[in-house]
Design a protein around this motif. Structure first.
Motif, mmCIF file in Angstrom:
data_model
loop_
_atom_site.group_PDB
_atom_site.id
_atom_site.type_symbol
_atom_site.label_atom_id
_atom_site.label_comp_id
_atom_site.label_asym_id
_atom_site.label_seq_id
_atom_site.Cartn_x
_atom_site.Cartn_y
_atom_site.Cartn_z
ATOM 1 N N GLU A 81 -7.339 -3.598 6.137
ATOM 2 C CA GLU A 81 -7.085 -3.956 4.736
ATOM 3 C C GLU A 81 -5.814 -4.777 4.616
ATOM 4 O O GLU A 81 -5.777 -5.780 3.904
ATOM 5 C CB GLU A 81 -6.978 -2.693 3.877
ATOM 6 C CG GLU A 81 -8.326 -2.067 3.582
ATOM 7 C CD GLU A 81 -8.230 -0.863 2.657
ATOM 8 O OE1 GLU A 81 -7.088 -0.461 2.315
ATOM 9 O OE2 GLU A 81 -9.286 -0.336 2.277
ATOM 10 N N ALA A 82 -4.764 -4.339 5.324
ATOM 11 C CA ALA A 82 -3.505 -5.076 5.258
ATOM 12 C C ALA A 82 -3.691 -6.492 5.794
ATOM 13 O O ALA A 82 -3.211 -7.468 5.218
ATOM 14 C CB ALA A 82 -2.415 -4.344 6.039
ATOM 15 N N ALA A 83 -4.416 -6.612 6.901
ATOM 16 C CA ALA A 83 -4.637 -7.930 7.501
ATOM 17 C C ALA A 83 -5.441 -8.826 6.560
ATOM 18 O O ALA A 83 -5.077 -9.975 6.315
ATOM 19 C CB ALA A 83 -5.353 -7.782 8.841
ATOM 20 N N LYS B 253 -8.360 2.405 8.572
ATOM 21 C CA LYS B 253 -8.926 1.344 7.730
ATOM 22 C C LYS B 253 -7.852 0.492 7.059
ATOM 23 O O LYS B 253 -8.056 -0.685 6.785
ATOM 24 C CB LYS B 253 -9.806 1.986 6.638
ATOM 25 C CG LYS B 253 -11.277 1.678 6.771
ATOM 26 C CD LYS B 253 -12.055 2.298 5.604
ATOM 27 C CE LYS B 253 -11.786 1.584 4.305
ATOM 28 N NZ LYS B 253 -11.967 2.379 3.093
ATOM 29 N N GLY B 254 -6.710 1.114 6.814
ATOM 30 C CA GLY B 254 -5.613 0.404 6.163
ATOM 31 C C GLY B 254 -5.113 -0.787 6.962
ATOM 32 O O GLY B 254 -4.577 -1.743 6.410
ATOM 33 N N GLN B 255 -5.301 -0.736 8.283
ATOM 34 C CA GLN B 255 -4.854 -1.844 9.128
ATOM 35 C C GLN B 255 -5.649 -3.110 8.824
ATOM 36 O O GLN B 255 -5.083 -4.184 8.639
ATOM 37 C CB GLN B 255 -5.017 -1.465 10.607
ATOM 38 C CG GLN B 255 -4.058 -0.385 11.054
ATOM 39 C CD GLN B 255 -2.635 -0.881 11.110
ATOM 40 O OE1 GLN B 255 -2.356 -1.893 11.730
ATOM 41 N NE2 GLN B 255 -1.733 -0.199 10.435
ATOM 42 N N PHE C 252 0.820 -1.213 0.000
ATOM 43 C CA PHE C 252 0.000 0.000 0.000
ATOM 44 C C PHE C 252 0.852 1.259 0.000
ATOM 45 O O PHE C 252 1.997 1.250 0.445
ATOM 46 C CB PHE C 252 -0.887 0.020 1.249
ATOM 47 C CG PHE C 252 -1.813 -1.153 1.383
ATOM 48 C CD1 PHE C 252 -3.112 -1.090 0.893
ATOM 49 C CD2 PHE C 252 -1.401 -2.323 2.006
ATOM 50 C CE1 PHE C 252 -3.971 -2.164 1.019
ATOM 51 C CE2 PHE C 252 -2.260 -3.403 2.136
ATOM 52 C CZ PHE C 252 -3.551 -3.321 1.641
ATOM 53 N N TYR D 168 -6.172 -9.850 16.224
ATOM 54 C CA TYR D 168 -4.722 -9.694 16.283
ATOM 55 C C TYR D 168 -4.224 -8.337 15.811
ATOM 56 O O TYR D 168 -3.102 -7.957 16.096
ATOM 57 C CB TYR D 168 -4.035 -10.792 15.457
ATOM 58 C CG TYR D 168 -4.288 -12.169 16.021
ATOM 59 C CD1 TYR D 168 -3.593 -12.616 17.143
ATOM 60 C CD2 TYR D 168 -5.249 -13.011 15.454
ATOM 61 C CE1 TYR D 168 -3.839 -13.860 17.682
ATOM 62 C CE2 TYR D 168 -5.500 -14.262 15.987
ATOM 63 C CZ TYR D 168 -4.798 -14.689 17.104
ATOM 64 O OH TYR D 168 -5.047 -15.909 17.651
ATOM 65 N N VAL D 169 -5.066 -7.617 15.054
ATOM 66 C CA VAL D 169 -4.585 -6.344 14.497
ATOM 67 C C VAL D 169 -5.353 -5.147 15.066
ATOM 68 O O VAL D 169 -4.755 -4.204 15.580
ATOM 69 C CB VAL D 169 -4.664 -6.359 12.948
ATOM 70 C CG1 VAL D 169 -4.267 -5.009 12.372
ATOM 71 C CG2 VAL D 169 -3.752 -7.458 12.396
ATOM 72 N N GLN E 8 -9.786 -12.827 12.737
ATOM 73 C CA GLN E 8 -8.341 -12.734 13.002
ATOM 74 C C GLN E 8 -7.852 -11.295 12.904
ATOM 75 O O GLN E 8 -7.029 -10.854 13.713
ATOM 76 C CB GLN E 8 -7.571 -13.609 12.005
ATOM 77 C CG GLN E 8 -7.723 -15.091 12.287
ATOM 78 C CD GLN E 8 -7.194 -15.953 11.151
ATOM 79 O OE1 GLN E 8 -7.237 -15.550 9.984
ATOM 80 N NE2 GLN E 8 -6.698 -17.126 11.485
ATOM 81 N N ARG F 105 -5.503 -0.048 23.486
ATOM 82 C CA ARG F 105 -4.637 1.008 24.015
ATOM 83 C C ARG F 105 -5.326 2.360 23.933
ATOM 84 O O ARG F 105 -5.202 3.180 24.836
ATOM 85 C CB ARG F 105 -3.332 1.052 23.217
ATOM 86 C CG ARG F 105 -2.477 -0.181 23.438
ATOM 87 C CD ARG F 105 -1.356 -0.229 22.412
ATOM 88 N NE ARG F 105 -0.288 -1.133 22.797
ATOM 89 C CZ ARG F 105 -0.232 -2.409 22.421
ATOM 90 N NH1 ARG F 105 -1.194 -2.932 21.687
ATOM 91 N NH2 ARG F 105 0.775 -3.169 22.800
ATOM 92 N N PRO G 286 -5.860 -5.089 19.570
ATOM 93 C CA PRO G 286 -4.696 -4.706 20.380
ATOM 94 C C PRO G 286 -4.390 -3.215 20.280
ATOM 95 O O PRO G 286 -3.940 -2.595 21.242
ATOM 96 C CB PRO G 286 -3.558 -5.537 19.786
ATOM 97 C CG PRO G 286 -4.210 -6.668 19.092
ATOM 98 C CD PRO G 286 -5.537 -6.161 18.613
ATOM 99 N N GLN G 287 -4.665 -2.625 19.114
ATOM 100 C CA GLN G 287 -4.433 -1.181 18.967
ATOM 101 C C GLN G 287 -5.559 -0.384 19.601
ATOM 102 O O GLN G 287 -5.318 0.627 20.269
ATOM 103 C CB GLN G 287 -4.326 -0.813 17.488
ATOM 104 C CG GLN G 287 -3.146 -1.478 16.791
ATOM 105 C CD GLN G 287 -3.056 -1.060 15.330
ATOM 106 O OE1 GLN G 287 -3.010 0.122 15.008
ATOM 107 N NE2 GLN G 287 -3.039 -2.028 14.431
ATOM 108 N N ASN H 228 0.858 0.576 5.887
ATOM 109 C CA ASN H 228 -0.063 -0.196 6.731
ATOM 110 C C ASN H 228 0.621 -1.295 7.525
ATOM 111 O O ASN H 228 0.085 -2.384 7.679
ATOM 112 C CB ASN H 228 -1.202 -0.792 5.897
ATOM 113 C CG ASN H 228 -2.041 0.278 5.221
ATOM 114 O OD1 ASN H 228 -1.877 1.464 5.501
ATOM 115 N ND2 ASN H 228 -2.929 -0.126 4.348
ATOM 116 N N ILE I 41 2.784 2.092 22.810
ATOM 117 C CA ILE I 41 3.701 1.440 21.879
ATOM 118 C C ILE I 41 4.903 2.352 21.742
ATOM 119 O O ILE I 41 4.743 3.561 21.622
ATOM 120 C CB ILE I 41 3.039 1.249 20.507
ATOM 121 C CG1 ILE I 41 1.712 0.535 20.671
ATOM 122 C CG2 ILE I 41 3.942 0.483 19.567
ATOM 123 C CD1 ILE I 41 0.821 0.599 19.448
ATOM 124 N N VAL I 42 6.061 1.769 21.770
ATOM 125 C CA VAL I 42 7.351 2.470 21.641
ATOM 126 C C VAL I 42 7.230 3.864 21.024
ATOM 127 O O VAL I 42 6.758 3.978 19.911
ATOM 128 C CB VAL I 42 8.302 1.671 20.743
ATOM 129 C CG1 VAL I 42 9.679 2.312 20.775
ATOM 130 C CG2 VAL I 42 8.375 0.242 21.209
#
Lengths: 257, 215
Positions: B118-120, B114-116, A95, B133-134, B129, B141, B137-138, A99, B214-215
Motif C-alpha cells: 500500500e505504501a509503495a 499488506k501495508g508495504q 498510515f 523493490y519493496v 515496481q 529474506r 527483497p523482504q 509502513n 536486516i539490522v
C-alpha cells in the motif's frame, strides 16, 4: 472561498461490502490549502473515505476528483494502472502503522520512489532526502534503518517520504493512533508545520485537541454518513447534532480515564 | 563391520557422491525456476494462470515422485521425449521440488504486510515496481530457511533416481552389494556421504540467512 473550484472533490461516494454499506452517499469538497479533519467512532467509514481518495479502497459508486482529474476513472486495466500511478504521485499518504520499508535505510525509504518515478539522479535524490528529513527533524538519522527508530521518528520519516514526491494533498490516516502518548506531540508538531505552509490536508484522527487547533473544518462521521460538519469551534464547543454530542462526550470521558 | 572392504571401495562412492552433488545443484536451480514461475502464476491477476499454477502444485504434490520420474523416463519415449537417465532425473526431480518451492515462495510473498504494498502504491509505484523493490527483497529474506528445507528434501530425494539407474550414491551402494554381499557397509558409506552433503548445505543456508538479516 465557495465560488472557487474545489481542489479535492468527492461526489456521492458510496461503498459497500456485500450488504454492509460503509459509505452512504458522501460528498466533500476540500479547497486548496484547506485542512479538514474527519472524526468519528471506529467503523464510521472515515478511514474508508480517506483511502478512497487515492483509490486504495475503490468506491462502489461516486466520483473522486483532484483538480481537473478524476481519480477513480473507469478505464481498461492497463490504462487505469498508468493513470492511477500518475495520480497517486500527487497524493501523499501517511498510515497509522507507518509502513516504512524495513529493508531500506531512512535515506533509501525517501529516495526510492522519486528515483524510480521522477528519474532523478543519486545526487539530486540525496539532496531531496536531506531537505525533507531536515523538515521533520530527522536528518541525523538518515542512515539508520527503520527498526532503529522510535514510533514517532518512524512516522516523521514516513511523512518526509510522502513529501518527497511533492504531493498536492496529504492524507493522514490516524497518523498518531499507534504511538505512545509521549511521542504523539513530535508528529503533531510536524503536521502543524505543514499546516503553516498551507499544505492541503485531510486528516482522520482521534486527537480532538489537535483537530481543534490545526484544522479549518471538521467532519463528524457515523455509520457511513457525515452527521455534522463545520468549523472546529462549532463542532467541538457547540455541536448541533445529538450524535456528535454523544460521541464527543464519550470520547472525552475515555480520554480522561 | 568390514572396514577393510569399506576402505577399498569408498573412492567409487566419492565419484557417485559427485554425481549426487551435480544432481542436487541442477535440481535446485531448475526447482527455483519452476518455483518462481509457479509462485508468479499462483499470485497472478489472471485467473487462467492461477488455475495452471494450482494444477501444477496439486498434481506434483498429489502423486509419488517416483511415479513422476517413471512417467518421464519410461513414458517419455512414447510421446517423443527421449532423455537419458541423468537428464530425466534432473528434470523430474526439479519439476517436482519446484512445486514445493512454489508454495514456499508464495508463502513468503504473502507473508509481507499488506501495508508495504500500500505504501509503495500510494507513492505512485506500479505493481511491478512495488513487487520488485519493496515486496521481493523482504520476501527473499523470509524464504531462505524454508527453501533450505526444500533443498534438504531434494538432496535426499535424489536417491530416487537410482530407480532409473543413474549411477549416484544409492545406485552405487546397490551395485556393490551385488558383488560384495555387504549391504550394511555399502549403505553405511552412502549414508555418511549423504549426511556430509546435507550438513554442508545446511551450514551454507544458515550462513546465507544470517547475512541476509536486516539490522
Amino acid at each position: 472561498m465557495t465560488d472557487q473550484k474545489p481542489f479535492v472533490d468527492i461526489r456521492h461516494a458510496k461503498k459497500s461490502y456485500g450488504t454492509l454499506e460503509v459509505l452512504k452517499d458522501i460528498s466533500l469538497q476540500v479547497h486548496r490549502g484547506e485542512i479538514v479533519a474527519i472524526i468519528g467512532p471506529s467503523g464510521s467509514g472515515k478511514s474508508t473515505l480517506l483511502r478512497a481518495i487515492n483509490d486504495l479502497d475503490p468506491l462502489s459508486g461516486g466520483e473522486i476528483w483532484l483538480e481537473d482529474t478524476q481519480v477513480n476513472m473507469d478505464l481498461p486495466h492497463r490504462q487505469y494502472e498508468k493513470h492511477i500511478n500518475e495520480v497517486r504521485q500527487n497524493i501523499g499518504m501517511v498510515f497509522q502503522h507507518f509502513n516504512l520499508f524495513p529493508h531500506l535505510t531512512v535515506r533509501e525509504n525517501i529516495t526510492l520512489a522519486p528515483k524510480l518515478l521522477k528519474g532523478i539522479n543519486d545526487a539530486e535524490a540525496n539532496k531531496l532526502a536531506e531537505e525533507q528529513l531536515a523538515k521533520v527533524g530527522m536528518l541525523e538519522r538518515i542512515d539508520y534503518y527503520p527498526s532503529q527508530l522510535s514510533g514517532g521518528q518512524k512516522q516523521r520519516v514516513a511523512i518526509a517520504r510522502a513529501l518527497a514526491m511533492k504531493p498536492k494533498v496529504m492524507l493522514f490516516d490516524e497518523a498518531t493512533s499507534a504511538l505512545d502518548p509521549e511521542l504523539v506531540e513530535e508528529v503533531n508538531q510536524v503536521m502543524k508545520a505543514l499546516a503553516e505552509e498551507h499544505m492541503t490536508m485531510i486528516i482522520v484522527t482521534h486527537e480532538m485537541g489537535f483537530a481543534e487547533s490545526v484544522c479549518d473544518r471538521v467532519l463528524f462521521m457515523d455509520q457511513g454518513v457525515v452527521v455534522e460538519e463545520g468549523p472546529p469551534s462549532v463542532i467541538f464547543r457547540n455541536p448541533q447534532n445529538e450524535r456528535t454530542r454523544n460521541f464527543l462526550r464519550k470520547h472525552l470521558a475515555d480520554a480522561n480515564k | 563391520m568390514d572396514v577393510e572392504l569399506m576402505l577399498k571401495v569408498y573412492p567409487f562412492f566419492l565419484k557417485a557422491a559427485w554425481v549426487t552433488i551435480q544432481l542436487s545443484v541442477l535440481t535446485t536451480i531448475l526447482g527455483l525456476i519452476c518455483g518462481s514461475l509457479g509462485a508468479a502464476a499462483r499470485l497472478s491477476r489472471l485467473r487462467i494462470l492461477r488455475i495452471v499454477g494450482a494444477a501444477y502444485v496439486s498434481f506434483i504434490r498429489g502423486t509419488p515422485a517416483l511415479i513422476q520420474l517413471f512417467i518421464l523416463y519410461f513414458g517419455g519415449p512414447q510421446v517423443g521425449i527421449q532423455l537419458d537417465a541423468f537428464e530425466a532425473g534432473v528434470i523430474g526431480l526439479g519439476v517436482n521440488i519446484g512445486a514445493y518451492m512454489t508454495e514456499t515462495i508464495r508463502g513468503a510473498i504473502i507473508a509481507i504486510d499488506k501495508g508495504q504494498a500500500e505504501a509503495a502504491r500510494t507513492l505512485g509505484m506500479s505493481r511491478y515496481q512495488s513487487m520488485r523493490y519493496v515486496i521481493l527483497p523482504q520476501a527473499a529474506r523470509l524464504m531462505i530457511r524454508p527453501l533450505g528445507v526444500n533443498i534438504n528434501a531434494l538432496i535426499k530425494g535424489t536417491a530416487l533416481v537410482a530407480a532409473i539407474s543413474v549411477i549416484e550414491l544409492t545406485y552405487t551402494a546397490q551395485r556393490y552389494i551385488g558383488s560384495t554381499y555387504k549391504p550394511f557397509e555399502m549403505f553405511f558409506i552412502s549414508g555418511v556421504l549423504y549426511m556430509i552433503i546435507i550438513y554442508v548445505t545446511g551450514r551454507g543456508i544458515a550462513w546465507l540467512d544470517r547475512r541476509a538479516r536486516i539490522v
